[in-house]
Write a protein that holds these residues in place. Structure first.
Motif, short mmCIF file in Angstrom:
data_model
loop_
_atom_site.label_atom_id
_atom_site.label_comp_id
_atom_site.label_asym_id
_atom_site.label_seq_id
_atom_site.Cartn_x
_atom_site.Cartn_y
_atom_site.Cartn_z
N LEU A 152 0.85 -1.19 0.00
CA LEU A 152 0.00 0.00 0.00
C LEU A 152 0.89 1.24 0.00
O LEU A 152 1.15 1.84 1.04
N ASP A 154 0.37 4.24 -0.85
CA ASP A 154 -0.26 5.51 -0.51
C ASP A 154 -0.25 5.80 0.99
O ASP A 154 -0.63 6.89 1.41
N THR A 156 2.55 5.59 2.76
CA THR A 156 3.89 6.06 3.10
C THR A 156 3.83 7.50 3.62
O THR A 156 3.24 8.37 2.98
N TYR A 190 -7.24 10.91 6.67
CA TYR A 190 -7.52 10.41 5.33
C TYR A 190 -8.12 9.02 5.43
O TYR A 190 -7.90 8.30 6.41
N LEU A 192 -8.33 5.51 3.07
CA LEU A 192 -7.84 4.80 1.90
C LEU A 192 -8.65 3.51 1.76
O LEU A 192 -8.73 2.71 2.70
N GLN A 198 -6.74 2.12 -7.93
CA GLN A 198 -6.14 3.40 -8.31
C GLN A 198 -5.32 3.98 -7.16
O GLN A 198 -4.53 4.89 -7.35
N GLY A 199 -5.49 3.43 -5.96
CA GLY A 199 -4.69 3.87 -4.82
C GLY A 199 -5.00 5.29 -4.39
O GLY A 199 -4.13 6.01 -3.93
N GLN A 200 -6.26 5.71 -4.53
CA GLN A 200 -6.61 7.08 -4.18
C GLN A 200 -6.92 7.17 -2.69
O GLN A 200 -7.59 6.33 -2.14
N GLN A 201 -6.45 8.22 -2.09
CA GLN A 201 -6.75 8.51 -0.69
C GLN A 201 -7.65 9.73 -0.63
O GLN A 201 -7.51 10.66 -1.43
#
Length: 401
Positions: A152, A154, A156, A190, A192, A198-201
């Protein structure tokens, strides 16, 4: 026809048997279900190879969910081998304290562990899934029972507050926080969605329920690894340091808080009798306490028990044990404590009456309570499926198993 026995006919009418009728045998699939649903995950995977009917049943989605619900929720314990070498062997096991002696179930394994350069942090446990990060700041979600994993990226730079199921969508989500920029002293939260390829947060800011909650910054930095949240009534709960319980509604995505019966930093949440509970072990006074929230809406707490810990029984070779810390790890009030004698660490299991059930001492091995429970699952999740079908080397935390 006189004097007929069981099953005889009188005047053309079948005569009732004298003894109770033998029940019809259960269908094979029902018997197989009732047997296999009680088998631990590792053994169940082996059973799949026994025959086609077992493989078909043990691959059914409804069966796998029923199997997961029957699995016990077990405390995770980190075991590190003491060594002068650069890299040492380390494992994370689920400790089945229902048995005597307790059984260790392997969950994660590291064959190159080093606390300075090759360490790890388990942030959350949810429905057989673990969220962890390595010392290289990479985050992973994995299912130890199936050896499936997903990175994952996103996450980080963020600090994980929770991993939770989002019931309306059927997704799993991660609640985390970070500083939006270097100039701001306020954090932003946030969300997730794990299944979002798409790994959008999505930023939800810092919702507050009252002006006093906005002024108190102690709850802004929720750390799942230090204070694991409890999911109850569709809401996540954390025990904060200021006699408050922070609540996050997973559907409305809003924060609120409730009053806690204790302000001690060692307090931790757990479910007891289907209610929100708080456990606390004071190693200075060698006492354990527990409370339950009997009325969730009115915030009415009641004392569950207060127990003296068995200091004399915990002695080793006539030497007193220095208790370092402990946690209540089951809704029945089972407690695990870490104690030190000279340079050796021991693990103690006590019940809610203060009786010592078992004492563990492993040679050249140091145990550490993670404060997180784990419940095995073989339920399939689409976010683990790799589209290209390529074989990828297992990550470090699965190679040492």
């Amino acid at each position: 026809m006189a004097g007929g026995g069981a099953g005889s006919v009188v005047n053309g009418t079948p005569r009732r048997r004298d003894h109770a009728a033998v029940p019809a045998p259960l269908p094979d699939e029902v018997v197989q279900w009732e047997i296999l649903v009680r088998v631990p995950a590792k053994e169940l995977l082996r059973c799949r190879a026994a025959c086609r009917s077992w493989r078909r049943l043990a691959s059914d989605a409804a069966f796998l969910m029923a199997h997961h619900r029957r699995q016990p929720s077990l405390p995770l314990v980190f075991f590190r081998t003491r060594s002068n070498d650069y890299a040492a062997h380390a494992v994370v096991d689920a400790l089945d304290i229902r048995r005597t002696p307790a059984a260790r179930r392997p969950v994660l394994g590291f064959d190159d562990y080093n606390k300075d350069r090759r360490s790890f942090t388990i942030h959350a446990s949810c429905d057989g899934l673990l969220l962890l990060s390595l010392s290289n700041h990479r985050f992973y979600i994995c299912n130890p029972a199936t050896r499936q994993w997903l990175q994952l990226p996103d996450l980080t730079g963020g600090s994980v507050a929770a991993l939770y199921p989002h019931r309306p969508s059927g997704d799993y989500r991660v609640l985390f926080w970070k500083y939006p920029d270097n100039k701001s002293c306020r954090v932003a939260y946030y969300v997730l969605t794990v299944s979002s390829f798409q790994g959008q947060q999505r930023c939800i800011g810092l919702p507050v329920a009252s002006p006093s909650m906005n002024k108190d910054r102690s709850w802004w930095h929720l750390q799942a690894s230090e204070h694991p949240p409890l999911l109850l009534h569709g809401c996540l709960h954390w025990h904060a340091f200021n006699s408050k319980i922070v609540i996050f509604d997973t559907v409305a995505e809003s924060f609120s808080w409730a009053q806690s019966p204790t302000a001690t930093s060692s307090a931790h949440l757990l479910q007891m009798d289907g209610m929100l509970g708080i456990g606390c072990i004071d190693t200075a006074t060698m006492t354990a306490k527990a409370w339950v929230l009997e009325d969730y809406e009115a915030e009415v707490w009641s004392s569950k028990y207060r127990t003296e810990l068995p200091e004399e029984e915990m002695m080793e070779d006539g030497k007193c044990v220095q208790c370092l810390y402990g946690k209540v790890v089951s809704e029945n009030g089972d407690m695990l404590l870490i104690g030190r004698i000279c340079w050796s660490l021991s693990l103690f299991h006590c019940d809610n009456k203060g009786d010592l059930i078992q004492k563990f001492l492993w040679e050249n091995v140091d145990p550490k309570l993670l404060g997180i429970s784990f419940k095995e699952s073989l339920v399939r999740h689409p976010f683990f499926q790799r589209k290209d079908g390529s074989r990828v080397r297992l990550p470090r935390f699965l190679r040492g198993l």
